[in-house]
Design a protein around this motif. Structure first.
Motif, mmCIF file in Angstrom:
data_model
loop_
_atom_site.group_PDB
_atom_site.id
_atom_site.type_symbol
_atom_site.label_atom_id
_atom_site.label_comp_id
_atom_site.label_asym_id
_atom_site.label_seq_id
_atom_site.Cartn_x
_atom_site.Cartn_y
_atom_site.Cartn_z
ATOM 1 N N ARG A 1 0.807 -1.219 0.000
ATOM 2 C CA ARG A 1 0.000 0.000 0.000
ATOM 3 C C ARG A 1 0.839 1.268 0.000
ATOM 4 N NH1 ARG A 1 -5.463 -0.426 0.632
ATOM 5 N NH2 ARG A 1 -6.251 -2.536 0.960
ATOM 6 N N GLY B 1 -12.369 -6.471 -2.494
ATOM 7 C CA GLY B 1 -11.541 -5.259 -2.542
ATOM 8 C C GLY B 1 -10.316 -5.458 -3.403
ATOM 9 N N ASP B 2 -9.193 -5.830 -2.761
ATOM 10 C CA ASP B 2 -7.919 -5.857 -3.485
ATOM 11 C C ASP B 2 -7.447 -7.261 -3.857
ATOM 12 O OD1 ASP B 2 -7.307 -6.674 -0.926
ATOM 13 O OD2 ASP B 2 -5.506 -5.425 -0.737
ATOM 14 N N ASP C 1 -7.488 0.944 -3.057
ATOM 15 C CA ASP C 1 -8.183 -0.099 -2.289
ATOM 16 C C ASP C 1 -8.655 -1.269 -3.130
ATOM 17 O OD1 ASP C 1 -7.916 1.161 0.177
ATOM 18 O OD2 ASP C 1 -9.779 2.300 -0.066
ATOM 19 N N ARG D 1 -7.910 4.026 -10.618
ATOM 20 C CA ARG D 1 -6.677 4.393 -9.915
ATOM 21 C C ARG D 1 -6.022 5.624 -10.527
ATOM 22 N NH1 ARG D 1 -4.227 -0.106 -10.630
ATOM 23 N NH2 ARG D 1 -4.343 -1.128 -8.598
#
Length: 304
Positions: free
Chosen positions: A172, A185-186, A178, A200
């Motif tokens: 991160r 999510g990721d 995220d 992004r």
């Protein structure tokens, strides 16, 4: 009405954005093809049915139809929800009995599988999977999914493989994004789809030049995923499709980084010496999906 001396097959490539329907027997014999947006199940499937009815007037009765569809879905013929779309982020499609909508119009064998399993079957029959008994077809575009061909047949298991939802290392500090997956999510799909690239960076992947830092992240995520698949499934080849997966500047970088991550652990010349033939783009190009659907139709006929 015309009659066929050889069986003629229908193929449906059902995507979350568009459907592609075709009639033919293989790559060198596509008699007709149509594309239309994916709207509601009723409207979309009625367009597919009308296309095939018209083609039967033109070319004669279809022998079978193969349906390679986005999911999650139920591909098991003995299940009460066979032919249904399972809970999906695609609005209006959860619990749609899409095979039932086709079967109500055609009394012929209908094969049903994921879009990526269909593409894998097409590549095995006519593309870069020929001669192999274990390989992966992975698509990276609006979503990420994978078809797995193991020991001479498509892998299903509990439902079907979900190669796009594996967890990946996510630094991160380098990438605070995220992710976009509504479930995880990721995960891989959450971090590396065309949708995630656009969210992004604030622009579509097609507008980003090869030197943009987006592609460094993309190579890293894809290569970590391919490394995991290489360990867990031991494929003889990984076929990388989809709009993002087939960008020309990406393939050599993914090959190199995957080889680095494996770091000599898999003692096979395929990876140690011939990585450029281990990770490849599809032999059928953008037609892997619809030709895979036709291949599913051919397979359905042979089982009946």
């Amino acid at each position: 009405m015309p009659t066929n001396s050889h069986p003629l097959f229908g193929g449906i490539e059902g995507g979350g954005t568009k459907f592609v329907c075709a009639v033919g027997t293989g790559p060198n014999d596509i008699r007709a093809e149509v594309r239309f947006p994916t709207t509601t199940p009723e409207e979309t499937m009625s367009q597919a049915v009308e296309f095939f009815k018209q083609q039967e007037e033109n070319f004669g009765k279809l022998a079978s139809i193969g349906f390679a569809c986005f999911g999650p879905l139920d591909p098991h013929p003995d299940s009460p929800t066979y032919g249904y779309i399972l809970p999906t982020p695609k609005p209006g499609w959860t619990n749609a009995n899409v095979v039932g909508m086709v079967r109500s119009a055609f009394d012929i064998p209908i094969a049903f599988d994921t879009d990526v399993n269909g593409a894998a079957l097409g590549e095995w029959k006519w593309g870069k999977g020929q001669g192999l008994n274990t390989f992966i077809y992975l698509t990276i575009g609006t979503g990420i999914g994978g078809g797995v061909f193991v020991e001479g047949k498509l892998l299903h298991g509990l439902l079907h493989p979900e190669l796009g939802h594996i967890p990946l290392p996510h630094d991160r500090t380098k990438d605070p994004f995220d992710g976009v997956c509504p479930f995880h999510g990721d995960c891989f799909e959450g971090l590396a789809t065309g949708v995630s690239i656009e969210k992004r960076w604030g622009q579509r992947s097609a507008t980003l030049p090869p030197e943009h830092p987006a592609w460094d992240l993309e190579v890293e995520y894809i290569s970590h995923a391919l490394t995991a698949y290489s360990y867990t499934l031991s494929p003889q080849r990984i076929i990388l499709g989809g709009g993002v997966g087939q960008l020309p500047h990406m393939l050599p970088r993914i090959q190199q980084r995957t080889q680095q991550l494996i770091n000599g652990y898999i003692k096979s010349p395929a990876i140690l010496e011939n990585i450029e033939t281990y990770i490849v783009n599809p032999g059928l190009g953008n037609l892997s999906g619809v030709l895979g659907a036709i291949a599913l139709g051919r397979q359905a006929l042979s089982k009946n």
